[in-house]
Write an enzyme that holds these catalytic residues in place. Structure first.
Site, short mmCIF file in Angstrom:
data_model
loop_
_atom_site.label_atom_id
_atom_site.label_comp_id
_atom_site.label_asym_id
_atom_site.label_seq_id
_atom_site.Cartn_x
_atom_site.Cartn_y
_atom_site.Cartn_z
N LYS A 105 0.86 -1.19 0.00
CA LYS A 105 0.00 0.00 0.00
C LYS A 105 0.88 1.23 0.00
CE LYS A 105 -4.50 0.77 0.28
NZ LYS A 105 -5.56 -0.18 -0.10
N TYR A 218 -19.85 8.20 -0.06
CA TYR A 218 -20.39 8.23 -1.43
C TYR A 218 -19.27 8.53 -2.42
CZ TYR A 218 -24.83 7.85 -3.95
OH TYR A 218 -25.89 7.40 -4.70
N1 GLU Z 1 -7.31 0.25 -3.26
C1 GLU Z 1 -8.08 -0.90 -3.58
C2 GLU Z 1 -8.12 -1.85 -2.39
O1 GLU Z 1 -8.00 -1.46 -1.25
C3 GLU Z 1 -7.61 -1.57 -4.87
C4 GLU Z 1 -6.19 -2.04 -4.87
C5 GLU Z 1 -5.70 -2.49 -6.23
O2 GLU Z 1 -6.47 -2.44 -7.18
O3 GLU Z 1 -4.54 -2.86 -6.30
O4 GLU Z 1 -8.36 -3.02 -2.54
#
Ligand code: GLU
Length: 415
Positions: A105, A218
């Site tokens: 992340k 939203y």
């Molecule tokens: N941010 C999204 C999640 O928390 C998508 C992550 C991604 O597509 O790699 O799953």
């Protein structure tokens, strides 16, 4: 109330799972912390000519099952511990959906709502200049998350391509369709969540065409969840909220019209024909399905006893604290845990990577069908595990996901 640290929660959840699985303490110790993290300072030239230095992170939690995968969050309240927690949850999410990916992340402490287009673009490019050395299709593949958009992914992909001297579509997912994006990625998080809700409703005997729905948040996930609940199920959306307030209409809201109203006025508040309620009231409405679709820690031990929804479908990451989990479980609320319910986004991100590698693109219908299969399989794996071990749905999701990561680590000879 003291602020809850999401990473401490992620670690507690893992510890519970380790107990259920009788995990080796050494293996548990590996899984409790990120494998590596990069902290960066990101200088950006602002429109007034000054230079502002933003703080950013990229956390690579575990890559036993494949390259790390996970979004980048732009938020004024971002912290390294939030990013660590989200990276851990990505690891479990990719594993639970049986994707050949690990978890990561990214985050930048900033408020894009207060930045011009130009400032946003320069921040995106500068972030990639800093983290570029540790990302790439075989290492770590970022994507959108809270307050980051397909346009931002396009800038980031372009910057990474410039650094590498070649087109690098597979480095970032959630890109616009015209630039290597996948059909169906835009609403994938919500659509995936609705597939799990459909399965849960079958299990609980809820008729979705008569169901009532409340949506907290939203943004991308909440908006599409509301729209798709109407078009896919014929369900009635009675309340929605955003960071500025909540609206309720017992007769049902037109989800798309609320979206248009928000695009125009930047909030769902004052939607014609709806009445204003508080965030707390929305969470405690007597509805069939509640979608927390905003940020972490909104269902706590304080309000959990008053949650009346039959299904809590967690489109947000980390909306429920462990204390609240126990209360909901005791009260018979069916929780579809975050890294199951919101896994549609990363699943279609994975499909996007596959299409980028093959340079061959699928129809939206193909994406939906494959997504449905992945989500339905994962939902039933979790449900069966929860019955088999007599544990709640979150613990069951952990059991399935962690077992697979441990297997990969063993096969690699890491443990
Ligand atoms: N941010 C999204 C999640 O928390 C998508 C992550 C991604 O597509 O790699 O799953």
């Amino acid at each position: 109330m003291a602020k809850v640290n999401p990473f401490a929660i992620a670690q507690r959840q893992l510890d519970q799972c380790a107990k259920i699985l009788h995990l080796d303490p050494g293996v548990q110790a590996i899984l409790r912390v990120p494998s590596r993290e990069l902290h960066v300072s990101i200088p950006v030239r602002m429109d007034d000519g000054s230079i502002k230095v933003f703080q950013g992170f990229r956390v690579q939690y575990n890559d036993a099952k494949g390259p790390c995968k996970g979004g980048i969050r732009f938020h004024p309240d971002e912290t390294i511990d939030t990013v660590r927690a989200l990276a851990a949850w990505m690891t479990w999410k990719c594993s639970l959906l049986d994707l050949p990916l690990g978890g990561g992340k990214g985050g930048v402490i900033c408020n894009p709502k207060e930045m011009s287009q130009g400032e946003q673009e320069r921040l995106c490019r500068a972030y990639i200049d800093q983290v570029g050395r540790i990302i790439g299709p075989e290492k770590d593949v970022p994507a959108p998350d809270v307050y980051t958009t397909p346009q931002m992914m396009a800038w980031m992909m372009d910057e990474y391509s410039k650094i590498s001297g070649k087109n690098q579509f597979g480095t970032i997912t959630g890109k616009p369709l015209a630039l290597g994006g996948s059909a169906g990625r835009g609403d994938a998080t919500a659509r995936g969540g609705l597939f799990t809700v459909r399965e849960a409703a079958k299990e609980l005997g809820i008729n979705l065409s008569k169901a009532t729905i409340a949506v907290q948040g939203y943004g991308n996930a909440g908006y599409y969840a509301a729209c798709l609940a109407q078009t896919m199920f014929g369900a009635k959306v009675v309340a929605v909220s955003d960071s500025k307030g909540c609206v309720l209409c017992d007769g049902g809201l037109d989800a798309e019209a609320v979206g248009k109203h928000k695009a125009k006025t930047s909030t769902v508040c004052n939607f014609p024909g709806a009445k204003a309620i508080s965030d707390a009231e929305l969470l405690e409405l007597d509805v069939d399905i509640l979608f927390p679709a905003a940020l972490e820690n909104v269902i706590t031990e304080e309000n959990a006893p008053r949650i009346r929804a039959k299904i809590v479908a967690e489109l947000a990451n980390g909306p429920t604290t462990p204390e609240a989990d126990e209360i909901l479980h005791k009260n018979g609320v069916h929780v579809i845990p975050d890294f199951l319910c919101n896994a549609g986004g990363v699943t279609v991100s994975y499909f996007e990577m596959v299409q980028n590698f093959y340079m061959y693109y699928w129809e939206a219908e193909d994406v939906y069908k494959r997504l449905d299969k992945k989500m339905t399989t994962a939902y039933h794996a979790v449900l069966n595990t929860s019955k088999k071990f007599n544990i709640n749905m979150r613990q069951a999701a952990y059991v399935v996901a962690v077992e697979r990561v441990v297997e990969a680590m063993k096969l690699r000879g890491w443990v």
